[in-house]
Design a protein around this motif. Structure first.
Motif, PDB file in Angstrom:
ATOM      1  N   LEU A  14       0.815  -1.209   0.000  1.00  0.00           N
ATOM      2  CA  LEU A  14       0.000   0.000   0.000  1.00  0.00           C
ATOM      3  C   LEU A  14       0.855   1.268   0.000  1.00  0.00           C
ATOM      4  CD1 LEU A  14      -2.776  -1.009   2.566  1.00  0.00           C
ATOM      5  CD2 LEU A  14      -2.908  -1.023   0.063  1.00  0.00           C
ATOM      6  N   ALA A  15       2.029   1.193   0.601  1.00  0.00           N
ATOM      7  CA  ALA A  15       2.886   2.372   0.676  1.00  0.00           C
ATOM      8  C   ALA A  15       3.427   2.753  -0.694  1.00  0.00           C
ATOM      9  CB  ALA A  15       4.035   2.122   1.644  1.00  0.00           C
ATOM     10  N   ILE A  16       3.697   1.772  -1.543  1.00  0.00           N
ATOM     11  CA  ILE A  16       4.233   2.069  -2.876  1.00  0.00           C
ATOM     12  C   ILE A  16       3.257   2.913  -3.697  1.00  0.00           C
ATOM     13  CG2 ILE A  16       4.813   1.013  -5.100  1.00  0.00           C
ATOM     14  CD1 ILE A  16       6.298  -1.160  -3.545  1.00  0.00           C
ATOM     15  N   PRO A  17       1.988   2.500  -3.872  1.00  0.00           N
ATOM     16  CA  PRO A  17       1.071   3.381  -4.613  1.00  0.00           C
ATOM     17  C   PRO A  17       0.814   4.706  -3.897  1.00  0.00           C
ATOM     18  CG  PRO A  17      -0.116   1.501  -3.700  1.00  0.00           C
ATOM     19  CD  PRO A  17       1.336   1.218  -3.534  1.00  0.00           C
ATOM     20  N   GLY A  18       0.870   4.695  -2.560  1.00  0.00           N
ATOM     21  CA  GLY A  18       0.687   5.946  -1.831  1.00  0.00           C
ATOM     22  C   GLY A  18       1.785   6.949  -2.122  1.00  0.00           C
ATOM     23  N   MET A  19       3.029   6.491  -2.077  1.00  0.00           N
ATOM     24  CA  MET A  19       4.155   7.384  -2.364  1.00  0.00           C
ATOM     25  C   MET A  19       4.186   7.788  -3.831  1.00  0.00           C
ATOM     26  SD  MET A  19       5.781   8.328   0.256  1.00  0.00           S
ATOM     27  CE  MET A  19       7.354   8.885  -0.372  1.00  0.00           C
ATOM     28  N   PHE A  20       3.793   6.863  -4.711  1.00  0.00           N
ATOM     29  CA  PHE A  20       3.731   7.205  -6.133  1.00  0.00           C
ATOM     30  C   PHE A  20       2.734   8.333  -6.364  1.00  0.00           C
ATOM     31  CE2 PHE A  20       2.359   6.888 -10.507  1.00  0.00           C
ATOM     32  CZ  PHE A  20       3.512   6.568 -11.201  1.00  0.00           C
ATOM     33  N   ALA A  21       1.580   8.278  -5.684  1.00  0.00           N
ATOM     34  CA  ALA A  21       0.556   9.311  -5.857  1.00  0.00           C
ATOM     35  C   ALA A  21       1.047  10.673  -5.372  1.00  0.00           C
ATOM     36  CB  ALA A  21      -0.718   8.903  -5.113  1.00  0.00           C
ATOM     37  N   VAL A  22       1.718  10.689  -4.221  1.00  0.00           N
ATOM     38  CA  VAL A  22       2.235  11.961  -3.703  1.00  0.00           C
ATOM     39  C   VAL A  22       3.284  12.540  -4.657  1.00  0.00           C
ATOM     40  CG1 VAL A  22       3.449  13.077  -1.807  1.00  0.00           C
ATOM     41  CG2 VAL A  22       1.762  11.310  -1.321  1.00  0.00           C
ATOM     42  N   GLY A  23       4.197  11.701  -5.125  1.00  0.00           N
ATOM     43  CA  GLY A  23       5.219  12.171  -6.058  1.00  0.00           C
ATOM     44  C   GLY A  23       4.639  12.642  -7.370  1.00  0.00           C
ATOM     45  N   PHE A  24       3.611  11.953  -7.847  1.00  0.00           N
ATOM     46  CA  PHE A  24       2.956  12.332  -9.105  1.00  0.00           C
ATOM     47  C   PHE A  24       2.374  13.733  -9.006  1.00  0.00           C
ATOM     48  CE2 PHE A  24      -0.715  12.522 -11.924  1.00  0.00           C
ATOM     49  CZ  PHE A  24      -0.215  12.003 -13.110  1.00  0.00           C
ATOM     50  N   VAL A  25       1.698  14.025  -7.913  1.00  0.00           N
ATOM     51  CA  VAL A  25       1.044  15.330  -7.765  1.00  0.00           C
ATOM     52  C   VAL A  25       2.066  16.442  -7.536  1.00  0.00           C
ATOM     53  CG1 VAL A  25      -0.540  16.675  -6.338  1.00  0.00           C
ATOM     54  CG2 VAL A  25      -1.100  14.314  -6.925  1.00  0.00           C
ATOM     55  N   SER A  26       2.999  16.207  -6.615  1.00  0.00           N
ATOM     56  CA  SER A  26       3.934  17.282  -6.247  1.00  0.00           C
ATOM     57  C   SER A  26       4.909  17.634  -7.364  1.00  0.00           C
ATOM     58  CB  SER A  26       4.714  16.886  -4.982  1.00  0.00           C
ATOM     59  OG  SER A  26       5.443  15.699  -5.189  1.00  0.00           O
ATOM     60  N   SER A  27       5.029  16.801  -8.383  1.00  0.00           N
ATOM     61  CA  SER A  27       5.932  17.110  -9.493  1.00  0.00           C
ATOM     62  C   SER A  27       5.466  18.311 -10.297  1.00  0.00           C
ATOM     63  CB  SER A  27       6.070  15.895 -10.413  1.00  0.00           C
ATOM     64  OG  SER A  27       4.825  15.591 -11.041  1.00  0.00           O
ATOM     65  N   ALA A  28       4.211  18.716 -10.149  1.00  0.00           N
ATOM     66  CA  ALA A  28       3.675  19.825 -10.942  1.00  0.00           C
ATOM     67  C   ALA A  28       4.162  21.182 -10.462  1.00  0.00           C
ATOM     68  CB  ALA A  28       2.148  19.793 -10.904  1.00  0.00           C
ATOM     69  N   PHE A  29       4.473  21.307  -9.180  1.00  0.00           N
ATOM     70  CA  PHE A  29       4.657  22.628  -8.588  1.00  0.00           C
ATOM     71  C   PHE A  29       5.785  23.423  -9.237  1.00  0.00           C
ATOM     72  CE2 PHE A  29       3.058  20.428  -4.488  1.00  0.00           C
ATOM     73  CZ  PHE A  29       1.758  20.499  -4.949  1.00  0.00           C
ATOM     74  N   VAL A  30       6.980  22.884  -9.224  1.00  0.00           N
ATOM     75  CA  VAL A  30       8.142  23.636  -9.704  1.00  0.00           C
ATOM     76  C   VAL A  30       8.069  23.883 -11.201  1.00  0.00           C
ATOM     77  CG1 VAL A  30      10.642  23.577  -9.997  1.00  0.00           C
ATOM     78  CG2 VAL A  30       9.630  22.882  -7.824  1.00  0.00           C
ATOM     79  N   LEU A  31       7.745  22.855 -11.981  1.00  0.00           N
ATOM     80  CA  LEU A  31       7.809  23.009 -13.435  1.00  0.00           C
ATOM     81  C   LEU A  31       6.806  24.037 -13.944  1.00  0.00           C
ATOM     82  CD1 LEU A  31       5.586  21.493 -15.602  1.00  0.00           C
ATOM     83  CD2 LEU A  31       6.308  19.535 -14.271  1.00  0.00           C
ATOM     84  N   ILE A  32       5.594  24.076 -13.374  1.00  0.00           N
ATOM     85  CA  ILE A  32       4.590  25.019 -13.872  1.00  0.00           C
ATOM     86  C   ILE A  32       4.903  26.440 -13.411  1.00  0.00           C
ATOM     87  CG2 ILE A  32       2.151  25.634 -13.854  1.00  0.00           C
ATOM     88  CD1 ILE A  32       1.463  22.719 -13.710  1.00  0.00           C
ATOM     89  N   VAL A  33       5.366  26.602 -12.179  1.00  0.00           N
ATOM     90  CA  VAL A  33       5.741  27.942 -11.719  1.00  0.00           C
ATOM     91  C   VAL A  33       6.878  28.496 -12.571  1.00  0.00           C
ATOM     92  CG1 VAL A  33       6.779  29.239  -9.831  1.00  0.00           C
ATOM     93  CG2 VAL A  33       4.915  27.649  -9.361  1.00  0.00           C
ATOM     94  N   ARG A  34       7.862  27.660 -12.914  1.00  0.00           N
ATOM     95  CA  ARG A  34       8.978  28.124 -13.749  1.00  0.00           C
ATOM     96  C   ARG A  34       8.486  28.571 -15.126  1.00  0.00           C
ATOM     97  NH1 ARG A  34      10.376  27.958  -9.425  1.00  0.00           N
ATOM     98  NH2 ARG A  34      12.266  27.109  -8.483  1.00  0.00           N
TER      99      ARG A  34
END
Length: 466
Positions: free
Chosen positions: A318-338
């Motif tokens: 369960l931790a693997i899909p959980g961490m994948f989901a968090v990483g998937f979402v948080s990847s948007a922040f820096v690239l879109i702001v830049r």
């Protein structure tokens, strides 16, 4: 070297070569955020408070560096271009400081750590700022910027995954793995910088005035409504996930019961998710707009981050899909702001006639440094106050573990929500930016024709702002 015409969509090979320097820089950033604090506290014997203080001091001292670098880059002229020389200067600084810090042994002082961290942050600032500002000139279309900064983010994810593979492949001690990761970065950085500066074109926008900006002009840039929103959003959206980076190993090992190899595997899924996330969010930003995409991701982050506390302890399935989901979402922040900063840079150049991309990117990278200083310093201090012991083999009280969990899971959610709220009512969307680019391209074309006329006939036309 080739010059790209305005608003031309970059080919994937050129975008990849340009983004290549993100690979070692992201790898170094991961080690700095996740492994070095534990390396300093556990292997080198520095206390948690000393480690937090050292990183805080360095980042506070480093705050003034990025704006000064941005000013210098905006004023740089050379036959190599505006940004290539800076990459050449920054790479050796990063390599030398990585060697001194990652290969350090017991007995080093806090002053040693502070000194070489300063050199490391300076080198990373030069490389990342030069690449970010160069990207604004390289990709001029509103949607292509989302794509190019998405490629940069994806390449950075690959670098972070590769450094985790290196860490997992080392069978020795924790210190041995840090040494191996250091050598990986030292060897890779000059290769990628050479690839970037050799293949990537650089288009320097023509000036419409010959004046250098004063500090009052820079203050006007900072206080622009769009930049104030981006600065605040970048600050809190970096501050939130940044809190989790410094506490990651402690949280998953001590609070959630995962072994050392399991924490690395979970982190690999978190990082790898950023590759899919960078592709998806850059695509979505082209469809629904950058600011709307960031508001959506802030809500998604709250759900995925909260889910980590629901997952039973030491449950990899369960931790693997959980961490994948968090990483998937948080990847948007820096690239879109830049990508959004590049849009603001175009608007500024239309109004002032001067290139200010370097300084504008320096403003948002400075906010990340402030966030990093706050997260490590405050988080480590709070953990020390609740009695958490970071030493290898230490046994912590339930109260200390609870404090660790609260710091890791819930504080970032509030911060990211604030970042999403910054884009309510955002005006610089695709339609507005398209008009800005139309006027800039027209003015640049007229400036180029005037230059040809002056060269061939000796007749100079007066400068004019569109």
């Amino acid at each position: 070297m080739a010059v790209s015409p305005p608003s031309q969509r970059l080919s994937l090979p050129v975008a990849l070569s340009f983004a290549s320097t993100a690979l070692p820089i992201a790898a170094i950033g991961l080690v700095m955020g996740v492994y070095l604090p534990r390396f300093f506290a556990g292997h080198l014997g520095l206390s948690m408070v000393a480690v937090g203080a050292a990183i805080t001091i360095v980042r506070l001292l480093d705050l003034a560096v990025d704006p000064l670098l941005g000013m210098a880059m905006d004023r740089t002229t050379s036959r190599w271009g505006r940004y290539r020389p800076w990459l050449v200067v920054g790479a050796p600084l990063v390599m030398a400081s990585v060697y001194m810090l990652f290969m350090a042994d017991t007995g080093v002082s806090e002053g040693f750590v502070i000194g070489w961290l300063l050199v490391l942050y300076l080198g990373i600032s030069i490389v990342t700022l030069a690449q970010a500002a160069w990207g604004a000139a390289l990709a001029t279309d509103y949607n292509d910027r989302s794509r190019v900064y998405g490629v940069i983010s994806a390449v950075g994810v690959i670098g972070a995954v590769l450094i985790l593979v290196v860490q997992l492949a080392v069978k020795g001690s924790f210190a041995d793995s840090v040494h191996a990761m250091g050598w990986f970065c030292i060897v890779l950085l000059p290769i990628t910088v050479t690839l970037c500066i050799w293949i990537s074109p650089e288009r320097v926008a023509p000036k419409t005035t010959g004046e250098h900006a004063s500090f009052s002009d820079y203050w006007k840039l900072i206080t622009r409504p769009e930049m104030m929103r981006l600065i605040l959003a970048d600050f809190v959206m970096a501050l939130g996930p940044g809190t989790t980076a410094a506490l990651y190993l402690f949280f998953f090992h001590d609070a959630r019961g995962y072994t050392g190899p399991q924490t690395s595997i979970l982190l690999m899924f978190y990082i790898a998710a950023g590759l899919a996330g960078a592709i998806f969010w850059s695509w979505l930003a082209q469809k629904m707009g950058k600011h709307r995409t960031l508001m959506l991701t802030s809500v998604c982050y709250a759900f995925t981050q909260s889910a980590l506390m629901i997952i039973p302890k030491a449950t990899m399935a369960l931790a693997i899909p959980g961490m994948f989901a968090v990483g998937f979402v948080s990847s948007a922040f820096v690239l879109i702001v830049r990508a959004m900063v590049a849009d603001v840079a175009d608007e500024v150049r239309l109004e002032t006639g001067e290139e200010r991309a370097g300084l504008l990117y320096a403003l948002v990278t400075t906010t990340q440094k402030i966030g990093g200083a706050i997260t490590v310093g405050i988080s480590f201090t709070v953990l020390g106050m609740v009695g958490y012991n970071a030493s290898e083999g230490a046994v912590n009280t339930p109260e200390a573990i609870r404090g660790l969990e609260l710091c890791y899971v819930f504080a970032p959610i509030i911060l990211v929500f604030v970042g999403g709220a910054c884009f309510i009512g955002w005006k610089l969307d695709a339609a507005r930016h398209g008009e800005v680019r139309r006027q800039l391209d027209l003015r640049d074309a007229l400036a180029a024709e005037a230059g040809v006329l002056a060269t061939n006939s000796g007749v100079s036309l007066p400068d004019a702002k569109a």
